[in-house]
Each structure stands twice: as structure tokens, then as C-alpha cells.
Design a protein around this motif. Structure first.
Motif, PDB file in Angstrom:
ATOM      1  N   PRO A  14      91.073 -10.545  60.393  1.00  0.00           N
ATOM      2  CA  PRO A  14      89.911  -9.681  60.568  1.00  0.00           C
ATOM      3  C   PRO A  14      90.320  -8.309  61.111  1.00  0.00           C
ATOM      4  O   PRO A  14      91.375  -8.203  61.740  1.00  0.00           O
ATOM      5  CB  PRO A  14      89.067 -10.444  61.612  1.00  0.00           C
ATOM      6  CG  PRO A  14      89.586 -11.845  61.589  1.00  0.00           C
ATOM      7  CD  PRO A  14      91.027 -11.741  61.225  1.00  0.00           C
ATOM      8  N   PRO A  15      89.558  -7.243  60.850  1.00  0.00           N
ATOM      9  CA  PRO A  15      88.209  -7.286  60.267  1.00  0.00           C
ATOM     10  C   PRO A  15      88.149  -7.208  58.744  1.00  0.00           C
ATOM     11  O   PRO A  15      87.107  -7.443  58.168  1.00  0.00           O
ATOM     12  CB  PRO A  15      87.551  -6.040  60.877  1.00  0.00           C
ATOM     13  CG  PRO A  15      88.679  -5.072  61.017  1.00  0.00           C
ATOM     14  CD  PRO A  15      89.870  -5.895  61.393  1.00  0.00           C
ATOM     15  N   LYS A  16      89.292  -6.906  58.082  1.00  0.00           N
ATOM     16  CA  LYS A  16      89.238  -6.706  56.634  1.00  0.00           C
ATOM     17  C   LYS A  16      89.711  -7.901  55.830  1.00  0.00           C
ATOM     18  O   LYS A  16      89.573  -7.925  54.612  1.00  0.00           O
ATOM     19  CB  LYS A  16      90.062  -5.476  56.252  1.00  0.00           C
ATOM     20  CG  LYS A  16      89.524  -4.177  56.829  1.00  0.00           C
ATOM     21  CD  LYS A  16      90.338  -2.984  56.385  1.00  0.00           C
ATOM     22  CE  LYS A  16      89.780  -1.689  56.958  1.00  0.00           C
ATOM     23  NZ  LYS A  16      90.570  -0.508  56.545  1.00  0.00           N
ATOM     24  N   ARG A  56      82.454 -16.566  63.538  1.00  0.00           N
ATOM     25  CA  ARG A  56      83.763 -15.945  63.392  1.00  0.00           C
ATOM     26  C   ARG A  56      84.793 -16.776  62.631  1.00  0.00           C
ATOM     27  O   ARG A  56      85.818 -16.240  62.221  1.00  0.00           O
ATOM     28  CB  ARG A  56      84.333 -15.601  64.774  1.00  0.00           C
ATOM     29  CG  ARG A  56      83.650 -14.417  65.419  1.00  0.00           C
ATOM     30  CD  ARG A  56      84.218 -14.114  66.795  1.00  0.00           C
ATOM     31  NE  ARG A  56      83.849 -12.771  67.230  1.00  0.00           N
ATOM     32  CZ  ARG A  56      82.695 -12.464  67.796  1.00  0.00           C
ATOM     33  NH1 ARG A  56      81.804 -13.419  68.016  1.00  0.00           N
ATOM     34  NH2 ARG A  56      82.436 -11.219  68.163  1.00  0.00           N
ATOM     35  N   ARG A 103      82.143  -9.420  60.373  1.00  0.00           N
ATOM     36  CA  ARG A 103      81.592  -8.422  59.438  1.00  0.00           C
ATOM     37  C   ARG A 103      80.757  -9.058  58.331  1.00  0.00           C
ATOM     38  O   ARG A 103      79.872  -8.406  57.779  1.00  0.00           O
ATOM     39  CB  ARG A 103      82.715  -7.582  58.837  1.00  0.00           C
ATOM     40  CG  ARG A 103      83.222  -6.499  59.775  1.00  0.00           C
ATOM     41  CD  ARG A 103      84.062  -5.479  59.029  1.00  0.00           C
ATOM     42  NE  ARG A 103      84.602  -4.468  59.921  1.00  0.00           N
ATOM     43  CZ  ARG A 103      85.379  -3.482  59.527  1.00  0.00           C
ATOM     44  NH1 ARG A 103      85.710  -3.358  58.247  1.00  0.00           N
ATOM     45  NH2 ARG A 103      85.842  -2.593  60.387  1.00  0.00           N
ATOM     46  N   TRP A 104      81.051 -10.310  57.985  1.00  0.00           N
ATOM     47  CA  TRP A 104      80.286 -10.971  56.922  1.00  0.00           C
ATOM     48  C   TRP A 104      78.800 -11.029  57.281  1.00  0.00           C
ATOM     49  O   TRP A 104      77.944 -11.066  56.395  1.00  0.00           O
ATOM     50  CB  TRP A 104      80.829 -12.376  56.664  1.00  0.00           C
ATOM     51  CG  TRP A 104      80.578 -13.351  57.790  1.00  0.00           C
ATOM     52  CD1 TRP A 104      81.286 -13.487  58.937  1.00  0.00           C
ATOM     53  CD2 TRP A 104      79.539 -14.334  57.845  1.00  0.00           C
ATOM     54  NE1 TRP A 104      80.763 -14.487  59.728  1.00  0.00           N
ATOM     55  CE2 TRP A 104      79.688 -15.023  59.072  1.00  0.00           C
ATOM     56  CE3 TRP A 104      78.508 -14.710  56.986  1.00  0.00           C
ATOM     57  CZ2 TRP A 104      78.841 -16.054  59.464  1.00  0.00           C
ATOM     58  CZ3 TRP A 104      77.660 -15.737  57.377  1.00  0.00           C
ATOM     59  CH2 TRP A 104      77.834 -16.410  58.605  1.00  0.00           C
ATOM     60  N   GLN A 121      77.025  -8.729  58.419  1.00  0.00           N
ATOM     61  CA  GLN A 121      76.322  -7.490  58.083  1.00  0.00           C
ATOM     62  C   GLN A 121      75.443  -7.655  56.856  1.00  0.00           C
ATOM     63  O   GLN A 121      74.424  -6.974  56.716  1.00  0.00           O
ATOM     64  CB  GLN A 121      77.323  -6.355  57.839  1.00  0.00           C
ATOM     65  CG  GLN A 121      78.070  -5.920  59.081  1.00  0.00           C
ATOM     66  CD  GLN A 121      78.974  -4.740  58.809  1.00  0.00           C
ATOM     67  OE1 GLN A 121      79.031  -3.806  59.564  1.00  0.00           O
ATOM     68  NE2 GLN A 121      79.683  -4.788  57.697  1.00  0.00           N
ATOM     69  N   GLY A 130      74.421  -3.365  58.715  1.00  0.00           N
ATOM     70  CA  GLY A 130      75.658  -2.766  59.198  1.00  0.00           C
ATOM     71  C   GLY A 130      76.226  -1.847  58.140  1.00  0.00           C
ATOM     72  O   GLY A 130      75.830  -1.907  56.977  1.00  0.00           O
ATOM     73  N   LYS A 156      79.805  -1.195  57.733  1.00  0.00           N
ATOM     74  CA  LYS A 156      81.241  -1.354  57.531  1.00  0.00           C
ATOM     75  C   LYS A 156      81.492  -2.235  56.311  1.00  0.00           C
ATOM     76  O   LYS A 156      80.653  -3.046  55.934  1.00  0.00           O
ATOM     77  CB  LYS A 156      81.899  -1.967  58.769  1.00  0.00           C
ATOM     78  CG  LYS A 156      81.799  -1.106  60.026  1.00  0.00           C
ATOM     79  CD  LYS A 156      82.550  -1.756  61.162  1.00  0.00           C
ATOM     80  CE  LYS A 156      82.502  -0.877  62.409  1.00  0.00           C
ATOM     81  NZ  LYS A 156      81.155  -0.796  62.981  1.00  0.00           N
ATOM     82  N   LYS A 157      82.654  -2.084  55.717  1.00  0.00           N
ATOM     83  CA  LYS A 157      82.985  -2.878  54.534  1.00  0.00           C
ATOM     84  C   LYS A 157      83.139  -4.346  54.911  1.00  0.00           C
ATOM     85  O   LYS A 157      83.831  -4.690  55.862  1.00  0.00           O
ATOM     86  CB  LYS A 157      84.275  -2.361  53.892  1.00  0.00           C
ATOM     87  CG  LYS A 157      84.593  -3.044  52.569  1.00  0.00           C
ATOM     88  CD  LYS A 157      85.800  -2.414  51.900  1.00  0.00           C
ATOM     89  CE  LYS A 157      86.077  -3.080  50.558  1.00  0.00           C
ATOM     90  NZ  LYS A 157      87.248  -2.479  49.879  1.00  0.00           N
ATOM     91  N   THR A 158      82.483  -5.222  54.140  1.00  0.00           N
ATOM     92  CA  THR A 158      82.493  -6.652  54.432  1.00  0.00           C
ATOM     93  C   THR A 158      83.675  -7.327  53.757  1.00  0.00           C
ATOM     94  O   THR A 158      83.968  -7.070  52.593  1.00  0.00           O
ATOM     95  CB  THR A 158      81.182  -7.300  53.936  1.00  0.00           C
ATOM     96  OG1 THR A 158      80.080  -6.645  54.564  1.00  0.00           O
ATOM     97  CG2 THR A 158      81.143  -8.773  54.262  1.00  0.00           C
ATOM     98  N   ASN A 159      84.357  -8.209  54.489  1.00  0.00           N
ATOM     99  CA  ASN A 159      85.423  -8.995  53.862  1.00  0.00           C
ATOM    100  C   ASN A 159      84.780 -10.158  53.113  1.00  0.00           C
ATOM    101  O   ASN A 159      84.172 -11.046  53.710  1.00  0.00           O
ATOM    102  CB  ASN A 159      86.446  -9.491  54.906  1.00  0.00           C
ATOM    103  CG  ASN A 159      85.794 -10.113  56.129  1.00  0.00           C
ATOM    104  OD1 ASN A 159      84.603  -9.924  56.365  1.00  0.00           O
ATOM    105  ND2 ASN A 159      86.556 -10.843  56.908  1.00  0.00           N
TER     106      ASN A 159
END
Length: 462
Positions: free
Chosen positions: A99-101, A130, A154-155, A157, A162, A164-167
Motif C-alpha cells: 500500500p497505498p498503490k 486494510r 484506498r479501496w 474511496q 476520495g 486518490k488513485k485506488t489500487n
């Protein structure tokens, strides 16, 4: 006056038969999962660039779901068991990411058996938001737990909002265990079926995509569009245009943030939403809802609308093109601007506003809002509350496929919202339970109609 009881009114929708409204259990889900899995378009390349994974066979799939259902009914150190599970080989996840990407893939030196007791013991170490428990089939031993994936948050979001780019998870089978008897069946991040208390909640019955919802807030969208056209005409630099879709997405981002914050608080809450800027129903003392804390009407109350106007102006100014003065930008175009510091700050301001509105629900009573922002909170719903006996539960977007439910089966928070919608037909109520369930209620076609909202309904472009 309150309207006559639902039981005494003709209803234009199609009522479901008792068989269609029966409880559903793991074994009944398999056929539905296979059907929906095959109907869903592939989301594109997987993390390995290969083809989408296939579902396990019928018996294996039934065994997998049944095991997760059993563990959902257990407790670990007097806490409900919650977890996310993914059926995927470890080779899908490179060992040098995290994480985060990306995903941190941690392999057990010896695979663990897949059963409800092993899942229960692992659950405290695998934070629902998480991490995931990863399994794969073994030719002789059935499913086995090969390790843990740390995904980061981030997922979330996709559901909570949110910028930010989601993984993204690979296009494989997964299950979310969210509480006793509560399972969400997933394909990657997409939920394809939700089981809640023996009831199947159809994530395709998304009221937020309905024609009636679109019409309900059309006046406010038109107002924002007119304000934007006035702004475009008043400046000398190029400013792009927008359409309804942009404003709908902006409104939806704000709403899903409010709902998700309320769900996470585990306190629950009720939100009464009036579509207009200055609801006539609240212009004076209303016999159906008493606001203990009413805000004074000034610029601060209109911050929500002002933030929307600023967001529209920023996006259309940054993306304006002197060679194409009537260029139309979409919500996706705006999302691509997330790296711009001004966009980031403005998005954060909107999310902070949503967080504030959600926090008002922590006080007993309903939060009352208009299209421009909160009007007040601590709203007590009063009046003749004995004239409504039934509500309609919708299983489609427009509320045409219905089953009737006696309101005595619901808690006081839900019943109060139903009675208010029965009295004030313009009002829309969103009720968040302490256990995280969300229901939308609105007077439709002669009866208070309700939609159960799943997490999948809040997933879309951020």
C-alpha cells in the motif's frame, strides 16, 4: 393531514409473490452468483494482464459461501467476526509491492486449512478495512489459506469518496463478511450479491440512478447550470461548459461521504432531505417535525452550494480551451485533475463539510437538509403516527417491483421516517442503522416506498 393508510390504497406497482420474498441462504446463492458473474462485463486487464478468473464449481462454491456464513455467526473475544476473503493465486501479487498503490503479499510458510474456526482465529489480525485473507484451491485438500494481503484503505474511496488513485483488486471472486448473517459476494471490488439477515439485497436496484431521483433534484441542477453560464459570460478567459452529469456526480460524492461517515460511527442517524433550496414545508413551524437546533439562514448555511459552485468554476477554468469555447467537461475529466493542489484542497473542503453534516446525526433526532446545506438537527418527528401500517419495499430502480412490509417490524427510527414521508411527500429520508444498514424512503405512487442501499451503490468514479 396525513394520507390514508397504505393498506387501504390501490397500488400501481407489481407486488412480488410470497415465494419471491422468501429468505435466501448460501446454497440458494450459487445459481444467482453464476448468473451475475457471467452477465457482468469484464473490467478489463487483470493485474497480470491475463484473462479473468473463473468461478469454482458449484459444490466448491457452495462450501466456500457456507463456511463464510458460519463464521459470520461466530464471535472472537466477544466481538463479531468481520473479514474480507479473496480467491486468487499468490502469483497475482508481486512480492515487492504494498500500500497505498499496491498489495503487500505475505505467504504462510505452511498453508492453513480453510474452515470457519481458522477464519475466526485469523480475523483479529486481518483488519477488515486494510487486509484480506487469501485462499486458493488444492487438488486434494480443498481450499487452503495461503496468506494475507495488506491492501491499505484506498479501496474504500470507491464507497466513501476520495480523490486518490485506488489500487484495484484483480478480477477474481471475493467475499466480505460484515456481520452476523451478512455477506457481500464480490468480483474484484464490484459487489454482485448481498445477503443480509436471510434477505437478498439487489445492488442493481440503485435508487440513485432512477428517473424519479433525477427529476427530484433537477431544479437545483438547473440553478447551478444557470449560475455557471452567468459566470462564463462575465469573464474574459476561456471557461468550459458542464452538463447535468457533472453536478449529479458532485452531489452524489457529497451524499455518499455523509452516509459512509454515519455508518462508520456505529451510532446511526436519520437524514431528511428536501430537494429545494428553501422548502415551503419548513418556512414556518411544521406540525410533523420539530427542529430542536435550527440554523440561522446566512452565508454559512449555504457553504455546501458555494463549494459546489467553486468546484465547477475551478474545473471548467483549468480545462477551458480558447480554441474550443463551448468545450464540455465531464466528471471523469475533473477526476483526472486530482493532482492539482487547488482541486485537492477544494475536494477536502467538500469532504470536511460532509463529515460535519454526518456528525450532526450523533444527536438524537433527524438531520434536516435542503439542496444548499443543513437546515438544522435534532429533529423530532411528531404528529399522528398511527395512520400508516405498511410500506413498499422496492426491488427495482424505479420502485415498480414491490413487496409490502408491516412497519411494526422496524425500529422507531425507521417508523418515524416512514410517517414523515407519508405526511410530507417532497421529503426523502435516508436512515442509517447502528449496524451499518442503509435505507432510503420516499413517497412514490401513493405509498411510502423503500430501497435498501448496498455498498455497491456507492461505488463509481471518484
Amino acid at each position: 393531514m396525513l394520507s390514508q393508510p397504505a393498506a387501504h390504497r390501490p397500488h400501481p406497482g407489481k407486488l412480488l409473490s410470497p415465494k419471491q420474498a422468501m429468505h435466501v441462504y448460501p446454497s440458494d446463492l450459487v445459481a444467482l452468483i453464476n448468473q451475475r458473474w457471467n452477465e457482468m462485463p469484464s473490467p478489463g486487464e487483470s493485474v497480470t494482464g491475463g484473462e479473468s478468473a473463473a468461478l469454482p464449481g458449484k459444490l466448491a462454491l457452495e462450501r466456500l459461501i457456507s463456511t463464510c456464513y458460519q463464521v459470520s455467526m461466530m464471535r472472537e473475544e466477544d466481538r463479531p467476526v468481520t473479514l474480507r476473503l479473496i480467491l486468487a493465486p499468490s502469483q497475482l501479487f508481486p512480492s515487492d509491492q504494498g500500500p497505498p498503490k499496491g498489495f503487500l503479499r505475505l505467504l504462510f510458510s505452511t498453508p492453513r486449512p480453510f474452515n470457519e474456526y481458522e477464519l475466526r482465529r485469523l480475523s483479529p489480525a486481518v483488519d477488515f478495512e486494510r487486509s484480506l485473507i487469501a485462499i486458493e484451491p488444492h487438488p486434494d485438500k480443498g481450499f487452503q489459506i495461503w496468506g494475507i494481503l495488506n491492501s491499505g484503505i484506498r479501496w474504500l474511496q470507491e464507497e466513501r469518496g476520495g480523490n486518490k488513485k485506488t489500487n484495484q483488486l484483480p478480477d477474481v471472486f471475493g467475499i466480505h463478511v460484515t456481520g452476523p448473517g451478512k455477506l457481500a459476494i464480490c468480483r474484484g471490488l464490484k459487489i454482485i450479491a448481498t445477503l443480509n439477515g436471510g434477505k437478498l439485497i439487489d445492488s442493481t436496484a440503485n435508487a440513485f440512478q432512477s428517473k424519479w431521483m433525477n427529476k427530484l433534484f433537477a431544479e437545483e441542477r438547473n440553478n447551478l447550470l444557470q449560475l455557471h453560464e452567468i459566470f462564463r459570460a462575465s469573464v474574459l478567459y476561456p471557461v468550459a461548459r458542464i452538463q447535468d452529469e457533472f453536478i449529479e456526480s458532485l452531489q452524489f460524492q457529497l451524499l455518499k461521504r455523509v452516509i459512509s461517515v454515519t455508518r462508520m460511527s456505529r451510532h446511526g442517524g436519520t437524514f431528511i432531505i428536501f430537494p429545494g433550496a428553501n422548502p415551503e414545508e419548513l418556512a414556518a413551524e411544521n406540525p410533523y417535525i420539530l427542529l430542536k437546533y435550527r440554523f440561522r439562514h446566512d452565508e454559512a448555511v449555504q457553504r455546501q452550494q458555494n463549494l459546489m459552485v467553486r468546484t465547477i468554476r475551478l474545473a471548467t477554468t483549468v480545462l477551458g480551451d480558447i480554441k474550443d469555447p463551448d468545450k464540455i467537461i465531464t466528471w471523469k475529466d475533473y477526476v483526472e485533475l486530482r493532482h492539482e493542489s487547488a482541486v485537492y484542497d477544494l475536494a477536502e473542503a467538500l469532504y470536511e463539510h460532509a463529515q460535519f453534516v454526518a456528525s450532526l446525526a450523533s444527536v438524537d433526532g433527524a438531520v434536516v437538509t435542503s439542496s444548499r446545506g443543513p437546515i438544522g438537527f435534532g429533529g423530532m418527528i411528531v404528529g399522528s403516527l398511527d395512520k400508516l401500517t405498511e410500506v413498499a419495499l422496492a426491488s427495482d430502480v424505479e420502485g415498480k417491483m414491490l413487496s409490502l412490509a408491516n412497519i411494526e417490524g422496524y425500529g422507531s427510527r425507521h417508523r418515524s421516517a416512514y410517517h414523515l414521508c407519508n405526511a410530507l411527500h417532497q421529503a426523502m429520508a435516508i436512515v442509517v442503522s447502528q449496524d451499518g444498514n442503509v435505507q432510503l424512503a420516499k413517497w412514490r405512487n401513493g405509498i411510502v416506498t423503500c430501497w435498501n442501499l448496498t455498498s455497491q451503490m456507492f461505488i463509481g468514479d471518484n
